[in-house]
Design a protein around this motif. Sequence first.
Motif, PDB file in Angstrom:
ATOM      1  N   UNK A  57       0.817  -1.215   0.000  1.00 51.88           N
ATOM      2  CA  UNK A  57       0.000   0.000   0.000  1.00 51.88           C
ATOM      3  C   UNK A  57       0.849   1.263   0.000  1.00 51.88           C
ATOM      4  N   UNK A  58       2.089   1.157   0.394  1.00 53.17           N
ATOM      5  CA  UNK A  58       2.978   2.329   0.397  1.00 53.17           C
ATOM      6  C   UNK A  58       3.190   2.860  -1.019  1.00 53.17           C
ATOM      7  N   UNK A  59       3.070   1.996  -2.012  1.00 55.63           N
ATOM      8  CA  UNK A  59       3.319   2.398  -3.395  1.00 55.63           C
ATOM      9  C   UNK A  59       2.075   2.858  -4.139  1.00 55.63           C
ATOM     10  N   UNK A  60       0.938   2.905  -3.442  1.00 60.17           N
ATOM     11  CA  UNK A  60      -0.283   3.379  -4.088  1.00 60.17           C
ATOM     12  C   UNK A  60      -0.184   4.884  -4.285  1.00 60.17           C
ATOM     13  N   UNK A  61      -0.529   5.331  -5.485  1.00 53.85           N
ATOM     14  CA  UNK A  61      -0.525   6.766  -5.782  1.00 53.85           C
ATOM     15  C   UNK A  61      -1.955   7.232  -5.989  1.00 53.85           C
ATOM     16  N   UNK A  62      -2.267   8.428  -5.521  1.00 54.16           N
ATOM     17  CA  UNK A  62      -3.594   8.981  -5.741  1.00 54.16           C
ATOM     18  C   UNK A  62      -3.601   9.842  -6.995  1.00 54.16           C
ATOM     19  N   UNK A  63      -4.750   9.944  -7.565  1.00 50.74           N
ATOM     20  CA  UNK A  63      -4.943  10.778  -8.742  1.00 50.74           C
ATOM     21  C   UNK A  63      -5.961  11.847  -8.354  1.00 50.74           C
ATOM     22  N   UNK A  64      -5.601  13.086  -8.600  1.00 43.90           N
ATOM     23  CA  UNK A  64      -6.491  14.180  -8.215  1.00 43.90           C
ATOM     24  C   UNK A  64      -7.646  14.307  -9.192  1.00 43.90           C
ATOM     25  N   UNK A  65      -8.820  14.545  -8.633  1.00 45.52           N
ATOM     26  CA  UNK A  65     -10.004  14.804  -9.442  1.00 45.52           C
ATOM     27  C   UNK A  65     -10.919  15.719  -8.636  1.00 45.52           C
ATOM     28  N   UNK A  66     -11.882  16.260  -9.297  1.00 45.44           N
ATOM     29  CA  UNK A  66     -12.839  17.153  -8.635  1.00 45.44           C
ATOM     30  C   UNK A  66     -14.183  16.461  -8.529  1.00 45.44           C
ATOM     31  N   UNK A  67     -14.865  16.676  -7.412  1.00 47.56           N
ATOM     32  CA  UNK A  67     -16.195  16.115  -7.190  1.00 47.56           C
ATOM     33  C   UNK A  67     -17.099  17.220  -6.661  1.00 47.56           C
ATOM     34  N   UNK A  68     -18.320  17.240  -7.132  1.00 42.32           N
ATOM     35  CA  UNK A  68     -19.284  18.244  -6.666  1.00 42.32           C
ATOM     36  C   UNK A  68     -20.650  17.596  -6.518  1.00 42.32           C
ATOM     37  N   UNK A  69     -21.425  18.092  -5.561  1.00 37.21           N
ATOM     38  CA  UNK A  69     -22.823  17.693  -5.457  1.00 37.21           C
ATOM     39  C   UNK A  69     -23.660  18.920  -5.808  1.00 37.21           C
ATOM     40  N   UNK A  70     -24.609  18.698  -6.704  1.00 37.96           N
ATOM     41  CA  UNK A  70     -25.452  19.785  -7.188  1.00 37.96           C
ATOM     42  C   UNK A  70     -26.905  19.420  -6.887  1.00 37.96           C
ATOM     43  N   UNK A  71     -27.664  20.404  -6.413  1.00 37.86           N
ATOM     44  CA  UNK A  71     -29.080  20.179  -6.102  1.00 37.86           C
ATOM     45  C   UNK A  71     -29.917  20.986  -7.086  1.00 37.86           C
ATOM     46  N   UNK A  72     -30.888  20.313  -7.683  1.00 40.34           N
ATOM     47  CA  UNK A  72     -31.798  20.952  -8.626  1.00 40.34           C
ATOM     48  C   UNK A  72     -33.191  21.004  -8.011  1.00 40.34           C
ATOM     49  N   UNK A  73     -33.877  22.118  -8.199  1.00 43.99           N
ATOM     50  CA  UNK A  73     -35.254  22.234  -7.720  1.00 43.99           C
ATOM     51  C   UNK A  73     -36.143  21.225  -8.434  1.00 43.99           C
ATOM     52  N   UNK A  74     -36.086  21.203  -9.731  1.00 46.61           N
ATOM     53  CA  UNK A  74     -36.856  20.252 -10.537  1.00 46.61           C
ATOM     54  C   UNK A  74     -35.979  19.848 -11.706  1.00 46.61           C
TER      55      UNK A  74
END
Length: 85
Positions: A21-38
């Motif tokens: 597990x020491x050699x695991x590398x993370x990859x950056x990404x963006x996450x968002x939660x969006x709320x819609x009325x309808x």
Amino acid sequence: AGYHRNDLAKADVKEFTSGTTRNIKSVKSLTAMVVFEHLNMNVNGIQFDGRDPKFGSLGWAARDTSKPGRERTDNRECWVLQSHP
């Protein structure tokens, strides 16, 4: 093209600081939660292949309120969006 997780090494948890597990590398990404009325869509998720420039780096979108236990009583729709790495 990932990065070592220094924050995990600082946690002093054996599984994060030794072995494979020491050699695991993370990859950056963006996450968002969006709320819609309808939102009138008859899908629970959409995946993008990254080839169409009009979607930019968007990787996928998923209707969070379609998951069991995440239903809403106010009729709003929650969607999670995540970018390609």
